[in-house]
Design a protein around this motif. Structure first.
Motif, PDB file in Angstrom:
ATOM      1  N   MET A 320       3.571  10.640   4.399  1.00 62.35           N
ATOM      2  CA  MET A 320       2.964   9.462   5.007  1.00 62.35           C
ATOM      3  C   MET A 320       1.703   9.931   5.725  1.00 62.35           C
ATOM      4  SD  MET A 320       6.089   7.386   6.765  1.00 62.35           S
ATOM      5  CE  MET A 320       7.589   7.001   5.867  1.00 62.35           C
ATOM      6  N   THR A 321       0.676   9.099   5.666  1.00 58.26           N
ATOM      7  CA  THR A 321      -0.581   9.411   6.329  1.00 58.26           C
ATOM      8  C   THR A 321      -0.776   8.434   7.483  1.00 58.26           C
ATOM      9  OG1 THR A 321      -1.578  10.315   4.334  1.00 58.26           O
ATOM     10  CG2 THR A 321      -3.076   9.546   6.035  1.00 58.26           C
ATOM     11  N   ILE A 427      -4.246  18.191   8.117  1.00 56.77           N
ATOM     12  CA  ILE A 427      -5.262  17.491   8.907  1.00 56.77           C
ATOM     13  C   ILE A 427      -6.202  16.706   7.996  1.00 56.77           C
ATOM     14  CG2 ILE A 427      -5.166  18.937  10.957  1.00 56.77           C
ATOM     15  CD1 ILE A 427      -7.514  20.551   9.776  1.00 56.77           C
ATOM     16  N   GLY A 428      -5.710  15.597   7.511  1.00 54.34           N
ATOM     17  CA  GLY A 428      -6.487  14.737   6.635  1.00 54.34           C
ATOM     18  C   GLY A 428      -5.561  13.964   5.724  1.00 54.34           C
ATOM     19  N   GLN A 429      -6.128  13.047   4.973  1.00 51.64           N
ATOM     20  CA  GLN A 429      -5.332  12.262   4.037  1.00 51.64           C
ATOM     21  C   GLN A 429      -5.000  13.086   2.803  1.00 51.64           C
ATOM     22  OE1 GLN A 429      -8.112   9.056   2.416  1.00 51.64           O
ATOM     23  NE2 GLN A 429      -9.271   9.913   4.130  1.00 51.64           N
ATOM     24  N   ASN A 430      -3.959  12.688   2.120  1.00 53.02           N
ATOM     25  CA  ASN A 430      -3.490  13.412   0.947  1.00 53.02           C
ATOM     26  C   ASN A 430      -4.387  13.086  -0.251  1.00 53.02           C
ATOM     27  OD1 ASN A 430      -2.146  14.513  -1.212  1.00 53.02           O
ATOM     28  ND2 ASN A 430      -0.258  13.356  -0.933  1.00 53.02           N
ATOM     29  N   PRO A 431      -5.156  14.071  -0.756  1.00 52.25           N
ATOM     30  CA  PRO A 431      -6.060  13.789  -1.872  1.00 52.25           C
ATOM     31  C   PRO A 431      -5.341  13.660  -3.209  1.00 52.25           C
ATOM     32  CG  PRO A 431      -6.148  16.116  -1.349  1.00 52.25           C
ATOM     33  CD  PRO A 431      -5.241  15.480  -0.317  1.00 52.25           C
ATOM     34  N   LEU A 432      -4.053  14.028  -3.243  1.00 52.97           N
ATOM     35  CA  LEU A 432      -3.313  14.041  -4.506  1.00 52.97           C
ATOM     36  C   LEU A 432      -2.338  12.883  -4.632  1.00 52.97           C
ATOM     37  CD1 LEU A 432      -2.535  17.861  -4.507  1.00 52.97           C
ATOM     38  CD2 LEU A 432      -4.405  16.709  -5.673  1.00 52.97           C
ATOM     39  N   GLY A 433      -2.181  12.112  -3.557  1.00 50.67           N
ATOM     40  CA  GLY A 433      -1.200  11.044  -3.565  1.00 50.67           C
ATOM     41  C   GLY A 433      -1.643   9.845  -4.385  1.00 50.67           C
ATOM     42  N   SER A 434      -0.655   9.145  -4.943  1.00 53.25           N
ATOM     43  CA  SER A 434      -0.947   7.931  -5.695  1.00 53.25           C
ATOM     44  C   SER A 434      -0.502   6.719  -4.893  1.00 53.25           C
ATOM     45  CB  SER A 434      -0.232   7.955  -7.047  1.00 53.25           C
ATOM     46  OG  SER A 434       1.168   8.059  -6.858  1.00 53.25           O
ATOM     47  N   ASP A 435      -1.070   5.588  -5.210  1.00 54.09           N
ATOM     48  CA  ASP A 435      -0.685   4.335  -4.566  1.00 54.09           C
ATOM     49  C   ASP A 435       0.672   3.911  -5.133  1.00 54.09           C
ATOM     50  OD1 ASP A 435      -0.314   1.614  -3.889  1.00 54.09           O
ATOM     51  OD2 ASP A 435      -2.470   1.344  -3.668  1.00 54.09           O
ATOM     52  N   PRO A 436       1.709   3.778  -4.294  1.00 48.40           N
ATOM     53  CA  PRO A 436       3.036   3.429  -4.810  1.00 48.40           C
ATOM     54  C   PRO A 436       3.075   2.088  -5.534  1.00 48.40           C
ATOM     55  CG  PRO A 436       3.184   4.223  -2.553  1.00 48.40           C
ATOM     56  CD  PRO A 436       1.731   4.031  -2.850  1.00 48.40           C
ATOM     57  N   GLU A 437       2.147   1.206  -5.214  1.00 49.25           N
ATOM     58  CA  GLU A 437       2.166  -0.106  -5.847  1.00 49.25           C
ATOM     59  C   GLU A 437       1.546  -0.092  -7.236  1.00 49.25           C
ATOM     60  OE1 GLU A 437       2.049  -3.615  -2.899  1.00 49.25           O
ATOM     61  OE2 GLU A 437       0.506  -2.225  -2.185  1.00 49.25           O
ATOM     62  N   PRO A 441      -4.270   6.929  -8.699  1.00 46.39           N
ATOM     63  CA  PRO A 441      -4.755   7.698  -7.554  1.00 46.39           C
ATOM     64  C   PRO A 441      -5.315   6.786  -6.475  1.00 46.39           C
ATOM     65  CG  PRO A 441      -5.474   8.698  -9.604  1.00 46.39           C
ATOM     66  CD  PRO A 441      -4.851   7.390  -9.976  1.00 46.39           C
ATOM     67  N   ALA A 442      -4.923   7.049  -5.242  1.00 43.33           N
ATOM     68  CA  ALA A 442      -5.362   6.212  -4.133  1.00 43.33           C
ATOM     69  C   ALA A 442      -6.784   6.606  -3.720  1.00 43.33           C
ATOM     70  CB  ALA A 442      -4.411   6.362  -2.954  1.00 43.33           C
ATOM     71  N   PRO A 443      -7.687   5.677  -3.551  1.00 44.64           N
ATOM     72  CA  PRO A 443      -9.050   6.016  -3.122  1.00 44.64           C
ATOM     73  C   PRO A 443      -9.047   6.529  -1.687  1.00 44.64           C
ATOM     74  CG  PRO A 443      -8.729   3.637  -3.098  1.00 44.64           C
ATOM     75  CD  PRO A 443      -7.503   4.215  -3.724  1.00 44.64           C
ATOM     76  N   PRO A 444      -9.970   7.439  -1.348  1.00 43.78           N
ATOM     77  CA  PRO A 444     -10.038   7.937   0.026  1.00 43.78           C
ATOM     78  C   PRO A 444     -10.276   6.807   1.021  1.00 43.78           C
ATOM     79  CG  PRO A 444     -11.391   9.274  -1.445  1.00 43.78           C
ATOM     80  CD  PRO A 444     -10.979   8.059  -2.220  1.00 43.78           C
ATOM     81  N   THR A 531      13.096   2.798   1.927  1.00 48.49           N
ATOM     82  CA  THR A 531      12.710   4.208   1.883  1.00 48.49           C
ATOM     83  C   THR A 531      12.928   4.781   0.487  1.00 48.49           C
ATOM     84  OG1 THR A 531      13.326   4.452   4.208  1.00 48.49           O
ATOM     85  CG2 THR A 531      13.083   6.470   2.931  1.00 48.49           C
ATOM     86  N   LYS A 532      14.049   4.466  -0.123  1.00 47.87           N
ATOM     87  CA  LYS A 532      14.319   4.966  -1.468  1.00 47.87           C
ATOM     88  C   LYS A 532      13.301   4.429  -2.467  1.00 47.87           C
ATOM     89  CE  LYS A 532      19.282   5.569  -0.691  1.00 47.87           C
ATOM     90  NZ  LYS A 532      20.642   5.103  -1.049  1.00 47.87           N
ATOM     91  N   ARG A 533      12.933   3.165  -2.319  1.00 46.75           N
ATOM     92  CA  ARG A 533      11.917   2.606  -3.223  1.00 46.75           C
ATOM     93  C   ARG A 533      10.576   3.297  -3.018  1.00 46.75           C
ATOM     94  NH1 ARG A 533      14.799  -2.058  -1.729  1.00 46.75           N
ATOM     95  NH2 ARG A 533      13.284  -2.605  -0.097  1.00 46.75           N
ATOM     96  N   TYR A 534      10.256   3.576  -1.764  1.00 45.52           N
ATOM     97  CA  TYR A 534       8.990   4.240  -1.448  1.00 45.52           C
ATOM     98  C   TYR A 534       8.945   5.647  -2.040  1.00 45.52           C
ATOM     99  CZ  TYR A 534       5.332   6.505   1.355  1.00 45.52           C
ATOM    100  OH  TYR A 534       4.224   7.215   1.757  1.00 45.52           O
ATOM    101  N   LEU A 535      10.004   6.431  -1.816  1.00 49.56           N
ATOM    102  CA  LEU A 535       9.955   7.817  -2.272  1.00 49.56           C
ATOM    103  C   LEU A 535       9.940   7.900  -3.809  1.00 49.56           C
ATOM    104  CD1 LEU A 535      12.915   9.140  -3.337  1.00 49.56           C
ATOM    105  CD2 LEU A 535      13.483   8.786  -0.944  1.00 49.56           C
ATOM    106  N   ARG A 536      10.581   6.960  -4.484  1.00 45.36           N
ATOM    107  CA  ARG A 536      10.546   6.978  -5.945  1.00 45.36           C
ATOM    108  C   ARG A 536       9.121   6.724  -6.469  1.00 45.36           C
ATOM    109  NH1 ARG A 536      15.801   7.040  -7.802  1.00 45.36           N
ATOM    110  NH2 ARG A 536      17.391   6.092  -6.439  1.00 45.36           N
ATOM    111  N   SER A 537       8.324   6.015  -5.688  1.00 45.14           N
ATOM    112  CA  SER A 537       6.958   5.689  -6.094  1.00 45.14           C
ATOM    113  C   SER A 537       5.939   6.712  -5.633  1.00 45.14           C
ATOM    114  CB  SER A 537       6.564   4.318  -5.527  1.00 45.14           C
ATOM    115  OG  SER A 537       7.439   3.316  -5.956  1.00 45.14           O
ATOM    116  N   ARG A 538       6.191   7.343  -4.516  1.00 42.91           N
ATOM    117  CA  ARG A 538       5.194   8.194  -3.869  1.00 42.91           C
ATOM    118  C   ARG A 538       5.396   9.688  -4.115  1.00 42.91           C
ATOM    119  NH1 ARG A 538       0.012   7.905  -1.709  1.00 42.91           N
ATOM    120  NH2 ARG A 538      -0.216   9.354   0.027  1.00 42.91           N
ATOM    121  N   THR A 539       6.630  10.096  -4.337  1.00 37.29           N
ATOM    122  CA  THR A 539       6.963  11.515  -4.440  1.00 37.29           C
ATOM    123  C   THR A 539       6.245  12.201  -5.597  1.00 37.29           C
ATOM    124  OG1 THR A 539       9.135  11.266  -3.403  1.00 37.29           O
ATOM    125  CG2 THR A 539       8.880  13.091  -4.938  1.00 37.29           C
ATOM    126  N   ILE A 540       5.787  13.433  -5.343  1.00 40.07           N
ATOM    127  CA  ILE A 540       5.225  14.277  -6.399  1.00 40.07           C
ATOM    128  C   ILE A 540       5.866  15.657  -6.301  1.00 40.07           C
ATOM    129  CG2 ILE A 540       3.026  13.044  -6.493  1.00 40.07           C
ATOM    130  CD1 ILE A 540       1.780  15.356  -4.884  1.00 40.07           C
TER     131      ILE A 540
END
Length: 611
Positions: A320-321, A427-437, A441-444, A531-540
């Motif tokens: 989480m950021t 110290i910063g946002q995750n550059p590798l994370g994807s948008d769970p929805e 890739p999530a824009p900065p 939480t389970k729905r979130y981690l299934r979408s966000r986890t790498i």
């Protein structure tokens, strides 16, 4: 040097392979050949500059592996970035250098591996590194006042430092937050690792502030040794065996180089160091593995060894950021590729060897149990989850192995002095994370951020990696079966829910905007189901594949014995992450170096009277 015959042939010059070659070639009468599929990228600025690690993904330094679609992760196929270079994944990783725990290494021994417990392996971990000399006035800022950093007498090849700005406030705030919670690792981390928070080290040279990878640490200082030859752009096709032997005997390898197929003989041993995704591939292409799989691809069966390519395990990470106060120093401007910020950062790096480019951004760690299950009611709930997900009794060898793993994980879950997750801050946002929805890739995002992530330390889910054809150029099929064990989902969800608890805790919360602003939007978790729905979408993946040539008894699916010799084949060993029978809680880098160091001693001892 005779280029057609060597004492030792090492297939793969990655993190383990080049470290092993360095140690074996210390014996002057041992001739050593390393065959590496990649090139030496040590002079590439993207390799040297720690913050640019993610820019290496998808380049010619990355094998670019992907998993098959994962049903428990909403059908996503995850990237498994693995280094294709001299030095392997140590060339492209995030440089985090953290210890295992006593419990994990003792569990290796419990699984049947004599000589791989904490007492034996601990010295090999410290043998790999040189710890930083930390001035007294920085110790409090680093959160290490009163413990281990300067007490280690180390002089190993891998030069370590505290990444980034050593005075960054997150380090001290992290330490103070967990001290209040009574979960700070106040003892010497590398001598008594268990649970608690700490400032992590990184494989970044403390003087040049450049990445210190395996090729730089182990090979560059000894590259002129006359008894060591490293051949680049030379992928190994298969292992060669002697004719007419009662037991298969490795006598050399076949490899490609300069557009030709070539062979080379090994007088003593062939040692596979191709990594957890390619060592099983090379064994299978050579006729060692599950006979049914080999026959499907018309490969002659040299040794029926069903454990090859099984037992794949990997670390999953979910983050989480949180929006941070404007005055907090972060690397967000670099993530947004703001020209002025990049220019200033490059000037600081090239002229002063400091600034935001000296770090991947990960600066603190913690090994923790399930914090919300420490009280009586929580322990009862945990005991119920463990009981409900225990494997039914069965007599098959794979059932026996699964039950043993389950017992070890059960013991760790119920013991508050053993971690079931690792946590980290960046110290910063995750550059590798994807948008769970959207899955894209999530824009900065604008502004400053602090990312807090958790890693499932001891997954029970096990996957596979197997060849899909006889063609060396074809990637294997990789199916980690992430979260296929239901207990993994329950444990991971509890740790993901705790991310916000950390962010809410003072004094760490003082540098986050209030009320907390979590990103991505689905990180506003309301209950366990969300939480389970979130981690299934966000986890790498954390890119820590291991276990596919496990050091276990053969009858329970092992591929190598406690001397790392392949069962039923002479003169053949495996030395890399594939032999790891159980993942350590944090990043694998330190463990792979330690495995290589231990293997070097085992191999030297085996041949000390055979010179």
């Amino acid at each position: 040097m005779n280029t057609e015959s060597f004492d030792f042939i090492i297939a793969g010059g990655g993190t383990a392979g080049i470290a092993l070659a360095s140690r074996l070639s210390e014996v002057e009468h041992h001739t050593v050949l390393v065959l590496e599929a990649g090139l030496d990228h040590s002079d590439d600025p993207r390799v040297k500059i720690p913050a640019f690690y993610s820019a290496l993904f998808g380049t010619d330094m990355d094998w670019g592996f992907k998993t098959v679609a994962q049903p428990q992760l909403k059908g996503r196929s995850l990237s498994l970035n693995q280094g294709k270079a001299l030095g392997g994944s140590s060339v492209i990783n995030a440089q985090v250098y953290v210890p295992p725990t006593k419990a994990i290494l003792n569990a290796w021994a419990e699984l049947g591996n004599v000589g791989w417990d904490w007492n034996t392996m601990g010295p090999y971990y410290t043998k790999t590194l040189t710890s930083p000399d930390t001035p007294n006035d920085l110790r409090k800022a680093l959160g290490i006042d009163g413990w281990w950093a300067d007490e280690m007498d180390t002089s190993g090849p891998v030069q370590l430092s505290y990444p980034g700005n050593p005075s960054h406030p997150i380090r001290q705030l992290w330490a103070e937050t967990f001290k209040i919670k009574r979960w700070f690792m106040s003892s010497r981390v590398w001598a008594d690792a268990s649970v608690g928070a700490f400032s992590n080290l990184a494989s970044v040279d403390p003087v040049s502030r450049e990445r210190c990878h395996a090729a730089k640490a182990y090979y560059a200082p000894i590259r002129d040794r006359q008894n060591l030859q490293v051949l680049l752009n030379a992928p190994v096709d298969k292992i060669l065996f002697a004719d007419g032997e009662a037991q298969p005997k490795a006598i050399g390898v076949q490899y490609y180089h300069e557009g030709e197929m070539k062979t080379v003989n090994a007088r003593k041993e062939v040692i596979i160091c191709a990594g957890a995704l390619q060592s099983p591939k090379l064994l299978e292409l050579s006729g060692i593995g599950n006979a049914e799989i080999l026959k499907q691809h018309n490969i002659e069966v040299i040794k029926d060894l069903p454990g090859v390519g099984e037992n794949l395990q990997d670390h999953l990470v979910c983050d989480m950021t949180f929006a941070a106060v404007d005055e907090l120093e972060t690397v967000d401007a670099l993530a947004r590729q703001e020209p002025k910020a990049l220019e200033q950062a490059m000037l600081r790096f090239t002229q002063h060897h400091d600034g935001p480019l000296t770090s991947s951004g990960i600066i603190t760690y913690a090994y923790l149990p399930i914090m919300d299950f420490l009280e009586d009611s929580g322990l009862a709930q945990l005991a119920r989850l463990i009981s409900e997900n225990r494997l039914a009794a069965g007599s098959l060898p794979e059932n026996s192995k699964a039950r043993k793993y389950y017992e070890l994980v059960e013991n760790m879950l119920l013991d508050s002095n053993k971690p079931s997750a690792a946590y980290l801050s960046a110290i910063g946002q995750n550059p590798l994370g994807s948008d769970p929805e959207t899955g894209e890739p999530a824009p900065p995002q604008p502004g400053n951020h602090l990312t807090i992530a958790t890693v499932l330390a001891q997954p029970l889910s096990r996957g596979t990696v197997h060849i899909v054809s006889k063609d060396l150029k074809e990637a294997p099929e990789i199916d980690p079966k992430y979260l296929s064990h239901p207990l993994d989902v329950e444990v991971f969800a509890q740790h993901v829910m705790y991310l916000k608890s950390i962010a809410k805790s003072p004094p760490l919360s003082n540098v986050l905007k209030q009320p907390l602003q979590a990103y991505p939007p689905l990180a506003h978790l309301s209950d366990l189901g969300a939480t389970k729905r979130y981690l299934r979408s966000r986890t790498i993946s954390m890119w820590h594949p291991a276990g596919t040539c496990s050091m276990l008894p053969e009858q329970t699916g092992g591929v190598v014995d406690s001397s790392l010799r392949v069962y039923g084949v002479s003169n053949l060993r495996v030395v890399d992450a594939s032999i790891v029978p159980l993942l350590p809680p944090g990043n694998l880098q330190s463990t792979i170096y330690a495995v290589a160091e231990r293997a070097a001693d085992l191999i030297k001892e085996a041949h000390e009277t055979k010179a």
